[in-house]
Scaffold this motif. Structure first.
Motif, mmCIF file in Angstrom:
data_model
loop_
_atom_site.group_PDB
_atom_site.id
_atom_site.type_symbol
_atom_site.label_atom_id
_atom_site.label_comp_id
_atom_site.label_asym_id
_atom_site.label_seq_id
_atom_site.Cartn_x
_atom_site.Cartn_y
_atom_site.Cartn_z
ATOM 1 N N LYS A 161 1.545 -1.694 -0.215
ATOM 2 C CA LYS A 161 0.318 -0.030 -0.239
ATOM 3 C C LYS A 161 0.923 1.721 0.070
ATOM 4 N N ASP A 162 0.519 2.380 -1.080
ATOM 5 C CA ASP A 162 1.353 3.525 -0.806
ATOM 6 C C ASP A 162 1.248 4.248 0.966
ATOM 7 N N VAL A 163 -0.326 4.506 1.153
ATOM 8 C CA VAL A 163 -0.622 4.475 2.876
ATOM 9 C C VAL A 163 -1.286 3.636 3.284
ATOM 10 N N TYR A 164 -0.668 3.205 4.783
ATOM 11 C CA TYR A 164 -1.548 2.636 5.931
ATOM 12 C C TYR A 164 -2.287 4.280 6.297
ATOM 13 N N ASN A 165 -3.321 3.696 7.291
ATOM 14 C CA ASN A 165 -4.628 4.129 8.270
ATOM 15 C C ASN A 165 -4.655 2.218 9.006
ATOM 16 N N ALA A 166 -5.037 3.143 9.976
ATOM 17 C CA ALA A 166 -4.431 2.541 11.398
ATOM 18 C C ALA A 166 -4.442 3.601 12.506
ATOM 19 N N SER A 167 -5.791 3.024 13.786
ATOM 20 C CA SER A 167 -5.597 3.658 15.223
ATOM 21 C C SER A 167 -5.893 2.479 15.588
ATOM 22 N N ILE A 168 -5.431 3.570 17.481
ATOM 23 C CA ILE A 168 -4.733 2.519 18.048
ATOM 24 C C ILE A 168 -5.344 3.501 20.256
ATOM 25 N N PRO A 169 -6.341 3.138 20.924
ATOM 26 C CA PRO A 169 -6.874 3.868 21.645
ATOM 27 C C PRO A 169 -5.882 4.344 21.906
ATOM 28 N N SER A 172 -2.520 3.844 25.520
ATOM 29 C CA SER A 172 -2.501 2.582 25.361
ATOM 30 C C SER A 172 -1.466 1.768 26.116
ATOM 31 N N ASP A 173 -0.823 0.677 26.184
ATOM 32 C CA ASP A 173 0.477 0.660 26.781
ATOM 33 C C ASP A 173 1.613 0.438 26.087
ATOM 34 N N VAL A 174 3.009 0.079 26.269
ATOM 35 C CA VAL A 174 3.451 0.755 25.520
ATOM 36 C C VAL A 174 3.991 -1.141 25.157
ATOM 37 N N GLY A 175 4.637 -1.252 23.489
ATOM 38 C CA GLY A 175 4.631 -2.498 22.776
ATOM 39 C C GLY A 175 2.913 -3.118 22.466
ATOM 40 N N THR A 176 1.951 -1.787 22.482
ATOM 41 C CA THR A 176 0.733 -2.375 22.068
ATOM 42 C C THR A 176 0.771 -2.241 20.221
ATOM 43 N N PHE A 177 -0.045 -3.829 19.285
ATOM 44 C CA PHE A 177 0.106 -3.545 18.190
ATOM 45 C C PHE A 177 -0.798 -1.973 17.840
ATOM 46 N N VAL A 178 -0.022 -1.940 16.398
ATOM 47 C CA VAL A 178 -0.591 -0.806 15.905
ATOM 48 C C VAL A 178 -1.514 -1.519 14.333
ATOM 49 N N ASP A 225 -2.241 10.985 24.734
ATOM 50 C CA ASP A 225 -3.544 11.467 25.183
ATOM 51 C C ASP A 225 -3.737 11.842 23.583
ATOM 52 N N ARG A 226 -4.760 11.516 23.423
ATOM 53 C CA ARG A 226 -5.820 12.152 22.462
ATOM 54 C C ARG A 226 -5.912 13.268 22.803
ATOM 55 N N GLU A 227 -6.828 14.126 23.624
ATOM 56 C CA GLU A 227 -6.722 15.073 23.710
ATOM 57 C C GLU A 227 -5.040 16.364 23.212
ATOM 58 N N ASN A 228 -4.429 15.464 23.621
ATOM 59 C CA ASN A 228 -2.704 16.649 23.086
ATOM 60 C C ASN A 228 -2.766 17.012 21.893
ATOM 61 N N ARG A 229 -2.630 14.732 21.535
ATOM 62 C CA ARG A 229 -2.107 14.915 19.875
ATOM 63 C C ARG A 229 -3.050 14.242 19.516
ATOM 64 N N GLU A 230 -4.007 14.048 18.425
ATOM 65 C CA GLU A 230 -4.867 12.825 17.684
ATOM 66 C C GLU A 230 -4.282 12.167 16.662
ATOM 67 N N GLN A 231 -3.439 12.866 15.432
ATOM 68 C CA GLN A 231 -3.125 11.850 14.396
ATOM 69 C C GLN A 231 -1.245 11.992 14.287
ATOM 70 N N TYR A 232 -1.156 10.828 14.109
ATOM 71 C CA TYR A 232 0.556 10.959 13.873
ATOM 72 C C TYR A 232 0.705 10.466 12.312
ATOM 73 N N GLN A 233 1.623 10.228 12.430
ATOM 74 C CA GLN A 233 2.624 10.269 10.767
ATOM 75 C C GLN A 233 3.627 9.133 10.907
ATOM 76 N N ILE A 256 -2.075 6.829 11.895
ATOM 77 C CA ILE A 256 -1.939 6.558 13.206
ATOM 78 C C ILE A 256 -3.213 7.606 13.781
ATOM 79 N N THR A 257 -3.925 7.147 13.818
ATOM 80 C CA THR A 257 -5.035 8.416 14.986
ATOM 81 C C THR A 257 -5.397 7.646 16.294
ATOM 82 N N LEU A 258 -5.194 8.021 17.071
ATOM 83 C CA LEU A 258 -5.689 8.178 18.401
ATOM 84 C C LEU A 258 -7.374 8.049 18.908
ATOM 85 N N THR A 259 -8.027 7.123 18.838
ATOM 86 C CA THR A 259 -9.378 7.520 19.419
ATOM 87 C C THR A 259 -9.088 7.151 20.772
ATOM 88 N N ASP A 260 -11.004 7.818 21.434
ATOM 89 C CA ASP A 260 -10.800 8.411 22.433
ATOM 90 C C ASP A 260 -11.210 7.343 23.318
#
Length: 790
Positions: A161-169, A172-178, A225-233, A256-260
């Motif tokens: 894929k040229d671009v992947y989209n994923a989200s996690i709550p 989340s703990d360190v090592g959480t699969f994205v 924290d999603r309230e601080n930053r929601e989107q990551y590239q 990568i999007t952080l869900t609430d």
């Protein structure tokens, strides 16, 4: 000695050596420094099990992506029967023969004409043969050989894929699969490290990491924290050659999007809210809105509001607006400025979906104080009761007070109040009210038997401001008094047989009373005093509101008395006692031995052979029908013989119409409009006759406008035609005006209706000058003048 034929196959290295050869079962890892020549003869056929061939081929390797300017040399074909005299011809066929691969038919040299790409086609299968030029016959059997393209690292890894989209709550703990990314390399994975891919992260640290071999992206930072930053590239690189220097690489982007999650409690932006509410505010009306802010979104931000305490806990309510997540404060009970003008409430906002993982962050609720100030308004008068019920006896005198309603102004000014009855609820004006004190009294007599309940509405309005008014229903029940005498339940007409015996029951009587009785009616029956001693019948009261009529003597004669009228007195036991005298009609009839009535007519015995009643009625109906037929026939004959309007066709009196019926004279102005005679142009075509009812409604006919200076004959003919063809013009006492001379006539109107009152002022001598058409008219008026002179 047997001769063995063979081919010599020569390979030269390309770049840096043109070509190389290897046995079919052996693969070289390098290129030979010197030229090698392999001679295949019949001695080797036993090793390769090719007993029927004197030559055979090995497997050849050729480098892909050749960048030279000349054709790339592959190898050389040579047969041991080739004497070098050009008698043999070498032929090449198979994959790419003649296009990708060409052969020198004289020398047997094979060359590649184009750059070859192993990823497009890794193996080429060809067939070689040597034939005699003169005969065209093969000198060697056709043999098959393989050219395998040798791989070089010329393809970089490509992501699926040229671009992947994923989200996690969030949090989340360190090592959480994205997400896992995958890259593929088109190079040969079995040769060297050209297709061995290694993953690394170029952008997105320190938040995320990637496993070098699997491409699995995981979280690398705790409590994002999603309230601080929601989107990551995140940018991931895939590099071949095992990640070594010189390897090719490709990249992809992972969004990568952080869900609430519910990790934020609701918070009121202020601790105190103030609202104002008029005391006349209707129930369930909104007083104001408050809102607690929640940094979360969707269901994690849903809030439930409630009033936990305060002196207005039961006066106000609060609901949640699901769209705006606001708390709406509403009125639950009527406000009264005079009783209480300030309410203090404590409102609490709570999350409806709480995540137990984050309870350590604190309670997910908040509270605030709400102050509601009640404003005074001019209120209408308030009755002391929501409804009034009154009772009154039906014999109460007129203008007697039956009850009082009370209302007062709830405002501090205590404005005076006036009362009135809504006449829409008392159309008969049975009741009235004192406008000052609210006492209700009767203005007409009451009758319970006619109407038991009277439902009226009383209006109380402020004298200074009549618009401020209120209403209250008043239910008036009319109580019963014993003012109706009992009477028979039905009209009693019975019979007694001539051969009746004494003390025989001939009729049972019952009675009803319109009055109401709480303990039930009790009626007593007796004969009227004038009939008690001289009556031929007796009356027995059964004491159950019924009575029986019995015969007093043995036989009755209908010739002496055919009908008896027995007066019966019925009395009730209420106060005051009411009684009435009812009459029972008893007819004397002839009966058979079983008591069945045969005839009650006294004349039946005198004329036993006469016709029955049914026969007499039938004869009478026939006579009536015959008379009606004769009358209708005579009327039709008379209508046929009716004389025409004009007696003779030769009658030249065009303006004289004869009728059989006489009009009403000068005083009869209902049959026609007198104004028509004075001005024919003023005729109203839409006006119908007023002396009769038209049988059919015809569309009014529009009379054509008379032109100026119209000839009299044309005018009269036009009007005559219109009246003859008009179906709405009946031959009754009406006047059709024909003597219209026209607007420009010297003689003006010929009608005598507009003449002067005295005939002496008129001179009709000029009529003689108008010609023979007016000779008769001149003679008539001339003779009249002569008679008047004489």
């Amino acid at each position: 000695m047997r001769t063995y034929h063979c081919f010599w196959l020569l390979f030269w290295a390309g770049q840096p050596h043109q070509s190389f050869l290897t046995p079919l079962s052996k693969r070289t890892s390098g290129f030979p420094e010197t030229e090698k020549v392999l001679v295949l003869s019949g001695n080797s056929r036993q090793d390769l099990h090719r007993s029927k061939r004197s030559w055979m081929w090995n497997q050849f390797f050729l480098l892909e992506e050749y960048t030279g300017t000349d054709y790339q040399y592959v190898g050389k074909l040579h047969s041991d029967q080739d004497k070098g005299d050009g008698s043999l011809k070498y032929i090449l066929s198979g994959d790419g023969a003649g296009d990708l691969f060409i052969i020198n038919e004289n020398t047997g040299d094979i060359q590649a004409t184009k750059r070859l790409d192993r990823e497009e086609k890794p193996v080429y299968i060809l067939r070689a043969q040597a034939i005699n030029r003169r005969t065209g016959r093969p000198v060697e059997p056709e043999s098959e050989f393989i050219i395998k393209i040798h791989d070089i690292n010329d393809n970089e890894p490509m992501f699926t894929k040229d671009v992947y989209n994923a989200s996690i709550p969030e949090m989340s703990d360190v090592g959480t699969f994205v997400v896992q990314v995958t890259a593929t390399d088109a190079d040969d994975p079995t040769y060297g490290n050209s297709a061995k891919v290694v993953y690394s992260i170029l952008q997105g640290q320190p938040y995320f990491s990637v496993e070098s071999e699997t491409g699995i992206i995981k979280t690398a930072l705790l409590n994002m924290d999603r309230e601080n930053r929601e989107q990551y590239q995140v940018v991931i690189q895939a590099k071949d050659m095992g990640g070594q220097m010189g390897g090719l690489s490709g990249t992809t982007t992972v969004n990568i999007t952080l869900t609430d999650v519910n990790d934020n409690p609701p918070r009121f932006p202020q601790s105190t809210y103030q609202f104002r509410a008029p005391e006349s505010m209707p129930l369930d009306s909104p007083v104001g809105r408050i809102k607690a802010n929640d940094a979360d979104v969707d269901e994690n931000a849903e809030i439930e509001y409630s009033i936990t305490e305060g002196d207005g806990y039961d006066m106000f309510g609060i609901t949640t607006d699901k769209d705006t997540q606001e708390g709406i404060i509403t009125v639950k009970k009527a406000l009264d400025f005079e009783n209480k003008n300030l309410y203090i409430l404590k409102v609490e906002a709570t999350n409806t979906h709480v995540d137990p993982r984050f309870l350590y962050l604190g309670p997910f609720k908040d509270s605030a104080t709400v102050r509601i100030q009640v404003e005074d308004v001019d209120e209408p008068p308030v009755f002391s009761r929501p409804a009034y019920i009154m009772e009154v006896k039906e014999d109460i005198p007129i203008n007697s007070v039956i009850g009082t309603v009370t209302a007062q102004d709830p405002d501090a000014t205590r404005n005076p109040v006036k009362y009135s009855v809504d006449r829409h609820t008392d159309m008969d004006r049975v009741f009235n009210i004192n406008s000052g004190n609210g006492s209700i009294f009767t203005s007409k007599p009451l009758d319970r038997e006619t109407l038991l309940w009277h439902n009226i509405t009383v209006i109380a309005a402020e004298i200074n401001n009549p618009k401020q008014s209120s209403r209250v229903p008043v239910f008036i029940k009319v109580l019963d008094v014993n003012d109706n005498a009992p009477e028979f339940a039905m009209f009693y007409e019975t019979f007694v047989c001539e051969n009746a015996k004494a003390e025989q029951l001939i009729q049972t009587l019952s009675a009803v009373d319109k009055d109401d009785s709480y303990n039930g009616h009790q009626f007593s029956f007796s004969l009227a005093p004038e009939a008690a001693s001289s009556s031929n019948f007796t009356l027995q009261d059964n004491r159950d509101n019924t009575a029986g009529i019995f015969t007093r003597k043995t036989r009755y004669n209908r010739h002496e008395m055919s009908t008896y009228f027995l007066p019966v007195v019925i009395s009730d036991n209420d106060y005051p006692i009411q009684s009435s005298t009812e009459t029972v009609t008893i007819r004397v009839c002839a009966c058979d031995h079983r008591g069945k009535m045969l005839s009650c007519n006294a004349e039946a015995l005198i004329h036993p052979t006469g016709l029955s009643t049914g026969a007499l009625i039938a004869i009478l109906l026939c006579i009536i029908i015959l008379l009606v037929t004769v009358v209708l026939f005579a009327a039709l004959r008379r209508q046929r013989k009716k004389e025409p309007l004009i007696i003779s066709k030769e009658d030249i009196r065009d303006n004289i119409v004869s009728y059989n019926d006489e009009g009403g004279g000068e005083e009869d102005t209902q049959a026609f409009d007198i104004g028509t005679l004075r001005n024919p142009e003023a005729i109203d075509d839409n006006k119908l006759r007023r002396d009769i009812v038209p049988e059919t409604l015809f569309i009014p006919r529009r009379t054509a406008t008379v032109r100026d200076n119209t000839d009299v004959r044309d005018f009269i003919n036009q009007r005559l035609k219109e009246n003859d063809t008009d179906p709405t013009a009946p031959p009754y006492d009406s006047l059709a005006t024909y003597a219209y001379e026209g607007n420009g006539s010297v003689a003006e109107s010929l009608s005598s209706l507009e003449s002067v009152t005295t005939d002496g002022d008129q001179d009709y001598d000029y009529l003689s000058d108008w010609g023979p058409r007016f000779k008769k008219l001149a003679d008539m008026y001339g003779s009249m003048d002569s008679d008047r002179d004489s």
